[in-house]
Structures are given as C-alpha cells and as structure tokens.
Design an enzyme around this catalytic site. Structure first.
Site, PDB file in Angstrom:
ATOM      1  N   LYS A   9       0.841  -1.209   0.000  1.00 32.29           N
ATOM      2  CA  LYS A   9       0.000   0.000   0.000  1.00 32.29           C
ATOM      3  C   LYS A   9       0.863   1.241   0.000  1.00 32.29           C
ATOM      4  O   LYS A   9       2.026   1.226   0.438  1.00 32.29           O
ATOM      5  CB  LYS A   9      -0.949   0.017   1.199  1.00 32.29           C
ATOM      6  N   GLY A 100       9.687  -0.618   4.894  1.00 33.06           N
ATOM      7  CA  GLY A 100       9.766   0.460   3.913  1.00 33.06           C
ATOM      8  C   GLY A 100       8.610   1.437   3.931  1.00 33.06           C
ATOM      9  O   GLY A 100       8.582   2.368   3.137  1.00 33.06           O
ATOM     10  N   GLY A 101       7.619   1.232   4.808  1.00 31.21           N
ATOM     11  CA  GLY A 101       6.460   2.131   4.806  1.00 31.21           C
ATOM     12  C   GLY A 101       5.406   1.722   3.798  1.00 31.21           C
ATOM     13  O   GLY A 101       4.519   2.505   3.455  1.00 31.21           O
ATOM     14  N   ALA A 103       3.779  -1.400   4.206  1.00 34.13           N
ATOM     15  CA  ALA A 103       3.003  -2.430   4.905  1.00 34.13           C
ATOM     16  C   ALA A 103       3.302  -3.846   4.405  1.00 34.13           C
ATOM     17  O   ALA A 103       2.397  -4.679   4.302  1.00 34.13           O
ATOM     18  CB  ALA A 103       1.505  -2.136   4.827  1.00 34.13           C
ATOM     19  N   ALA A 107       1.086  -7.089   4.919  1.00 31.77           N
ATOM     20  CA  ALA A 107       0.593  -7.793   3.732  1.00 31.77           C
ATOM     21  C   ALA A 107       0.807  -9.297   3.890  1.00 31.77           C
ATOM     22  O   ALA A 107      -0.092 -10.106   3.591  1.00 31.77           O
ATOM     23  CB  ALA A 107       1.317  -7.284   2.485  1.00 31.77           C
ATOM     24  N   ASP A 139      -2.419  -2.066   9.908  1.00 26.82           N
ATOM     25  CA  ASP A 139      -2.471  -2.059   8.442  1.00 26.82           C
ATOM     26  C   ASP A 139      -2.907  -3.396   7.849  1.00 26.82           C
ATOM     27  O   ASP A 139      -3.062  -3.509   6.625  1.00 26.82           O
ATOM     28  CB  ASP A 139      -1.084  -1.724   7.861  1.00 26.82           C
TER      29      ASP A 139
END
Ligand code: C5P
Length: 314
Positions: A9, A100-101, A103, A107, A139
């Site tokens: 995302k 890495g930001g 998610a 995931a 998330d």
C-alpha cells in the site's frame, strides 16, 4: 498447497491525530493498494510440525523468521480462533520493501490468513478475518480488502472508497528501513518542539480531504497529485534527511507528486500515465538517490488465492 498474492500500500493521505493513551494515534488514512506485492504459499505440514517459515527475494535476509513474523503470527491466530492445530509451512516471496512504509509485513500477515483459511478449509467469514487482521496490526485489515479505503481509528476501521480507472506510481526503495514506532515518536517530538503539543487533547482528529476523495472518484491523477499529503513525512525526513534528494529527483524527472510512503523510507511518485512512470523510474534509478525504483499501478484487490485448492474442493 495454496498461494496467495497480496498488494503493498501507499497512503495517499496520512492524517495523523494526537497520541492516544494506548500508544496509538488516531488517523485519517487513505490506503491505496498497488500491484507491487508479495506471494505467500502455505503448504500442509505433519501434525506437530508447528509453523515454519522461509523467505525468498532480494531482501529476504532482512525479513524476521522468528515469532515476530506477522505471517507466522497470523497462522497461529487463525488456528487458535478455530481450535485447530497450527501445522503449516509458509513461504514468502518478497517483493515489497522490508520496513519500507508499504506495509509489507502486514501484507504477509493478511496473505497468511487467507492462505491458511483455504488450506485448512475453514471458510472463515470475511468479517471475522478482518477482526483477526486488526489484532495483528493496524495495516493488516486493509491488505485483506485492497482497492482504496479510508482507515479511521488507528487505521483498522475501514470504509471502501470509490475510485475510477488506474493510477500510475513509482516507488523508490531506500537503503535500509525505518521503524514505524520511531517515526510516530519523531512526529510527536516535532509537534512538542513546535509548541503545538502531541496528545489527543491538543491535536485535532484528522479528516479525509474532500479534494482527494473527489480526485480518486474522478480518476484524475493531476487533481490527486495536488491533494496527496502525509503527516509523517516531516518525521521521516527528520530521521533520514537524504530522502529529500530522492523526492526532488522524482519531481525533476516529471512526477506529478512526490511523497514519503507511510512511515518511509520508501518514496512514492505519482505519474501521469504508464510511460511517465517508466520514465520517472529510469531517472530515479540513474540519480543515485535510491537503491532501486519500480513502476507499478493501482488500485488492485487485496489478498487473493492465485494457485492451489483447498482439500476437498472441486
Ligand atoms: O499496529 P502496528 O503494530 O502496525 O503499529 C506499530 C506501531 O506504530 C505502534 O506500536 C505505534 O507505535 C505506531 N502506530 C501509531 N498509531 C497508529 C498505528 C501505529 O502510533 N495509528
């Protein structure tokens, strides 16, 4: 054996409210699922084998394979919910940047829920999967849903949003990751330093931008570019000042917008079309301001079985 594909995302809007008593922040979080994704394969294991984990991909060595891995935790949580034995081997094919930001860990958690649900023939209702996902992390529910959605609360209370057409993105992967809690803490610290305070009593609850929602519904990348925003960006740049060079390089290469993805350090760039995204990705790769750059698109669906069949299925 069941294989599930799951998207990464980007947050096209990440409005961060005050620090709550439970250590989380209230969000207005507009999640957008992109085709850059991981695959998780669940393979039946012998009784008593427990949950075992392997990972492949360029950054596989950075993926924790211990108890903290969200895919393993997801398998155990689903098994406990149904009172079945958590015996499964999970293999993660990793393409999403680690820490890495985007998610990526979340995931894999969502993908493991879907894969184990199919492998163990549990037919868990989607609403229950979403509740289990929220237990795993803020998330994770969105990775089940995919598409574009507004996340309220700590990001887990989801409302699907209308979106037209496809948007083209480039993601610039940084060397090394950033810790999400550390970036939220830095956001609070910067707010205290600025004198605005960081608690829920001082920071207004964020709302989604009307212009941003209209741009998504209208499939208009130029309007979306003007409306994107990330309240964690200043904190990520404070911890990693060199990210500014990457954002500038993408804009100089013609990106419509540049922003830090979630808590970073991956940088996200919106392009006019697929050719524009390829050009921005090539320029970023040549710029030396990132480790790698990938062109992709979205929105795409959430975690879905792409191969294999549940025992007893036709
Ligand atoms: O929910 P998740 O485990 O992904 O959150 C990781 C950390 O990120 C939390 O422990 C918290 O420090 C921070 N966080 C937050 N507010 C949110 C989501 C996450 O402060 N809404």
């Amino acid at each position: 054996m069941i294989t599930v594909r799951v998207p990464a995302k980007v947050n096209v809007q990440l409005g961060v409210g005050g620090l709550r008593a439970d250590g989380f922040h209230d969000l207005a979080n507009v999640f957008f699922a992109v085709a850059l994704g991981d695959r998780v394969t669940a393979t039946a294991a012998a009784p008593g084998a427990g949950v075992t984990l392997t990972c492949a991909g360029p950054d596989a060595d950075q993926v924790p394979l211990d108890e903290s891995n969200l895919a393993a935790r997801a398998a155990r949580l689903l098994a406990a919910h149904h009172g079945v034995a958590a015996d499964v081997h999970l293999h993660i094919d990793k393409s999403i940047p680690v820490a890495g930001g985007m998610a990526g860990g979340s995931a894999d958690g969502a993908a493991a829920l879907v894969a184990c649900d199919a492998l163990w023939d549990l037919a868990t209702p989607q609403a229950v999967l979403l509740d289990l996902a929220a237990e795993l992390g803020s998330d994770v529910p969105f990775a089940l849903l995919g598409g574009v959605a507004l996340g309220r609360g700590r990001g887990e209370l989801l409302e699907e949003l209308p979106v037209a057409g496809s948007f083209h993105w480039v993601f610039a992967v940084a060397e090394g990751g950033l810790s999400t809690p550390a970036v939220f803490r830095e956001c609070d610290r910067l707010r205290e330093e600025a004198g605005t305070g960081s608690g829920v009593d001082r920071v207004p609850t964020p709302d989604p931008s009307a212009a941003l929602l209209a741009a998504l519904a209208g499939g208009d990348p130029v309007a979306l570019a003007a409306a994107v925003g990330n309240d964690l960006q200043a904190a990520a740049l404070s911890l990693r000042p060199a990210l500014a060079d990457c954002l500038d390089a993408g804009l100089a290469a013609g990106a419509l917008a540049a922003l830090v993805s979630g808590s970073g350090p991956t940088c996200a760039f919106l392009a006019k079309d697929a050719a524009g995204a390829e050009a921005v990705a090539a320029a970023l790769t040549a710029s030396g301001t990132c480790r790698a750059a990938h062109a992709t698109h979205g929105p795409v669906p959430g975690a879905r079985v792409i191969a294999g069949a549940a025992p007893g299925a036709d």
